[in-house]
Scaffold this motif. Structure first.
Motif, PDB file in Angstrom:
ATOM      1  N   UNK A   1      -5.356 -10.836 -12.256  1.00  0.00           N
ATOM      2  CA  UNK A   1      -4.424 -10.905 -11.127  1.00  0.00           C
ATOM      3  C   UNK A   1      -4.911  -9.981 -10.015  1.00  0.00           C
ATOM      4  N   UNK A   2      -4.645 -10.367  -8.778  1.00  0.00           N
ATOM      5  CA  UNK A   2      -5.107  -9.612  -7.615  1.00  0.00           C
ATOM      6  C   UNK A   2      -3.954  -8.820  -6.978  1.00  0.00           C
ATOM      7  N   UNK A   3      -4.318  -7.775  -6.242  1.00  0.00           N
ATOM      8  CA  UNK A   3      -3.343  -7.018  -5.462  1.00  0.00           C
ATOM      9  C   UNK A   3      -4.048  -6.485  -4.216  1.00  0.00           C
ATOM     10  N   UNK A   4      -3.261  -6.036  -3.237  1.00  0.00           N
ATOM     11  CA  UNK A   4      -3.815  -5.487  -2.000  1.00  0.00           C
ATOM     12  C   UNK A   4      -3.914  -3.973  -2.130  1.00  0.00           C
ATOM     13  N   UNK A   5      -5.141  -3.463  -2.151  1.00  0.00           N
ATOM     14  CA  UNK A   5      -5.351  -2.024  -2.322  1.00  0.00           C
ATOM     15  C   UNK A   5      -5.180  -1.300  -0.987  1.00  0.00           C
ATOM     16  N   UNK A   6      -5.208   0.034  -1.032  1.00  0.00           N
ATOM     17  CA  UNK A   6      -5.137   0.835   0.204  1.00  0.00           C
ATOM     18  C   UNK A   6      -3.894   1.684   0.277  1.00  0.00           C
ATOM     19  N   UNK A   7      -2.727   1.039   0.500  1.00  0.00           N
ATOM     20  CA  UNK A   7      -1.479   1.790   0.667  1.00  0.00           C
ATOM     21  C   UNK A   7      -0.335   1.070  -0.037  1.00  0.00           C
ATOM     22  N   UNK A   8       0.631   1.898  -0.491  1.00  0.00           N
ATOM     23  CA  UNK A   8       1.826   1.356  -1.127  1.00  0.00           C
ATOM     24  C   UNK A   8       3.016   2.151  -0.607  1.00  0.00           C
ATOM     25  N   UNK A   9       4.056   1.449  -0.125  1.00  0.00           N
ATOM     26  CA  UNK A   9       5.231   2.129   0.429  1.00  0.00           C
ATOM     27  C   UNK A   9       6.391   2.085  -0.566  1.00  0.00           C
ATOM     28  N   UNK A  10       6.889   3.282  -0.917  1.00  0.00           N
ATOM     29  CA  UNK A  10       8.080   3.391  -1.756  1.00  0.00           C
ATOM     30  C   UNK A  10       9.296   3.315  -0.846  1.00  0.00           C
ATOM     31  N   UNK A  11      10.319   2.596  -1.275  1.00  0.00           N
ATOM     32  CA  UNK A  11      11.520   2.397  -0.469  1.00  0.00           C
ATOM     33  C   UNK A  11      12.124   3.735  -0.018  1.00  0.00           C
ATOM     34  N   UNK A  12      12.372   3.870   1.268  1.00  0.00           N
ATOM     35  CA  UNK A  12      13.004   5.033   1.900  1.00  0.00           C
ATOM     36  C   UNK A  12      12.110   6.283   1.888  1.00  0.00           C
ATOM     37  N   UNK A  13      10.813   6.106   1.649  1.00  0.00           N
ATOM     38  CA  UNK A  13       9.852   7.211   1.703  1.00  0.00           C
ATOM     39  C   UNK A  13       8.854   6.889   2.813  1.00  0.00           C
ATOM     40  N   UNK A  14       8.866   7.687   3.908  1.00  0.00           N
ATOM     41  CA  UNK A  14       8.028   7.324   5.078  1.00  0.00           C
ATOM     42  C   UNK A  14       6.529   7.370   4.803  1.00  0.00           C
ATOM     43  N   UNK A  15       6.070   8.344   4.011  1.00  0.00           N
ATOM     44  CA  UNK A  15       4.637   8.467   3.760  1.00  0.00           C
ATOM     45  C   UNK A  15       4.218   7.546   2.605  1.00  0.00           C
TER      46      UNK A  15
END
Length: 392
Positions: A1-15
């Protein structure tokens, strides 16, 4: 299975959670490549698939957050930060939560041991010096069964690719004679002065590697961690860790007489079964397969062979056959450790090896008659070491 690497945003966490290459990632890649790249984002996505509760149960089942009971005083238990969503995401790629090397090795034992997690211990036995009577003896103890045999085998397979893949962060930890399965680590260090993580210098981290070998049926687990190493020009954090891990693992496996592993095979016809054939017939059959056998003993009939029938062989690998007569040792100068192990196995000699590379010395002279259980010491040197010796 594939995914988009680089960045992941957690809900309500700006960074965002970022991959170590400043959040650039490697585009859309497979999860296996994510493991090989040590991608934080891969594991953040996997937490969504596992679920918070399931992963939390795994942390407990693998023994994190509690002492292992190794038998030493003041053992740390670590601290599992697993309350808020951001803590759960950082924990799955190894940040925030603290664990001990001993806890990690205990957990790794489940992967090495087909799902059975073994309790670590230091004291093998206590003996009364006056009577030589064993007062206390420690027996291996299963500490849990957090995963299935199939999951353990698949995990070993995946972790081996971090060492064998050109994309893997563990390539520096590959050994010449044994397959390694493991994972590198790069942990940020809190700065007591600021309360933030240290930054700036390339060595401001705890660099580590935990590996097991042989990869398909592990005998040893070795963990090495080095905090803020002094790096030479051109070095990265894994270099000093590999400089410790490789000789410790390689020499320990040799000390335990663990047979070296073949990494690649030729597409030759497989070896015929020459057991019980005459030496003349056996030589003819093996020569048809493209090999010139080494003969142990002065008998007329073959009793054993190595490698066994059906195996394919490496370029330059020796095929050894043992006869029913008295056994004498060949001159093994220039041989690889793999071929020396064959001779020791066929003759039931107690082998002790020293060094790496190729044979330069053997304690029993070529042509000498040997008996089962006799000790054989063999010294190896790399071509570079041999060249330096000549210069001296």
């Amino acid at each position: 299975e594939l995914y988009e690497s680089g960045k992941y945003y957690v809900d309500k966490v700006p960074q965002p959670i970022k991959d170590y290459n400043y959040g650039n990632g490697w585009g859309t890649i497979s999860y296996l490549e994510g493991v090989q790249h040590s991608s934080n984002v891969a594991f953040a996505n996997l937490l969504d698939k596992l679920g918070f509760e399931t992963f939390g149960n795994y942390l407990n089942d693998f023994g994190f957050g509690k002492p292992t009971g190794v038998g030493l005083p003041n053992e740390a238990e670590g601290s599992i930060l697993y309350h808020y969503p951001i803590e759960k995401y950082t924990t799955i790629f190894g940040q925030g939560t603290t664990v001990t090397p001993l806890q990690m090795i205990q957990a790794e034992s489940a992967i090495a041991n087909d799902g059975k997690m073994m309790k670590p211990y230091v004291i093998s036995k206590v003996v009364d010096p006056n009577t030589n009577k064993v007062v206390k003896e420690t027996k291996p103890e299963v500490a849990g069964n957090p995963i299935t045999k199939e999951s353990a085998q698949k995990t070993r397979e995946y972790l081996e690719t971090t060492v064998t893949s050109p994309e893997g962060t563990g390539a520096r930890f590959a050994l010449d004679d044994y397959r390694v399965s493991g994972k590198s680590g790069t942990a940020q260090i809190p700065d007591p002065a600021t309360g933030r993580y240290k930054s700036g210098a390339t060595n401001n981290y705890l660099f580590s590697f935990m590996g097991m070998a042989p990869a398909d049926d592990p005998e040893l687990i070795v963990y090495v961690g080095i905090q803020e190493p002094e790096l030479k020009e051109g070095e990265i954090g894994s270099d000093p860790v590999a400089a410790v891990f490789k000789p410790v693992m390689q020499n320990s496996l040799k000390y335990l007489n663990i047979k070296p592993q073949e990494k690649v095979t030729l597409k030759k016809s497989s070896l015929p079964d020459v057991k019980d054939l005459s030496v003349k017939e056996a030589k003819a059959e093996l020569e048809k397969a493209g090999v010139e056998p080494i003969i142990l003993g002065k008998g007329s009939t073959v009793t054993k062979q190595s490698p066994p029938s059906g195996d394919k062989i490496l370029e330059g690998e020796r095929v050894i056959i043992k006869t029913d007569g008295e056994t004498t040792l060949p001159d093994m100068t220039g041989w690889s450790i793999r071929d020396v192990f064959k001779v020791a196995g066929l003759t039931d000699l107690k082998l002790k090896v020293e060094g790496n590379g190729y044979v330069v010395k053997q304690s029993i002279k070529a042509g000498t008659k040997v008996k089962e259980g006799q000790a054989l010491e063999v010294t190896f040197k790399t071509p570079q070491e041999q060249m330096e010796k000549k210069k001296e």
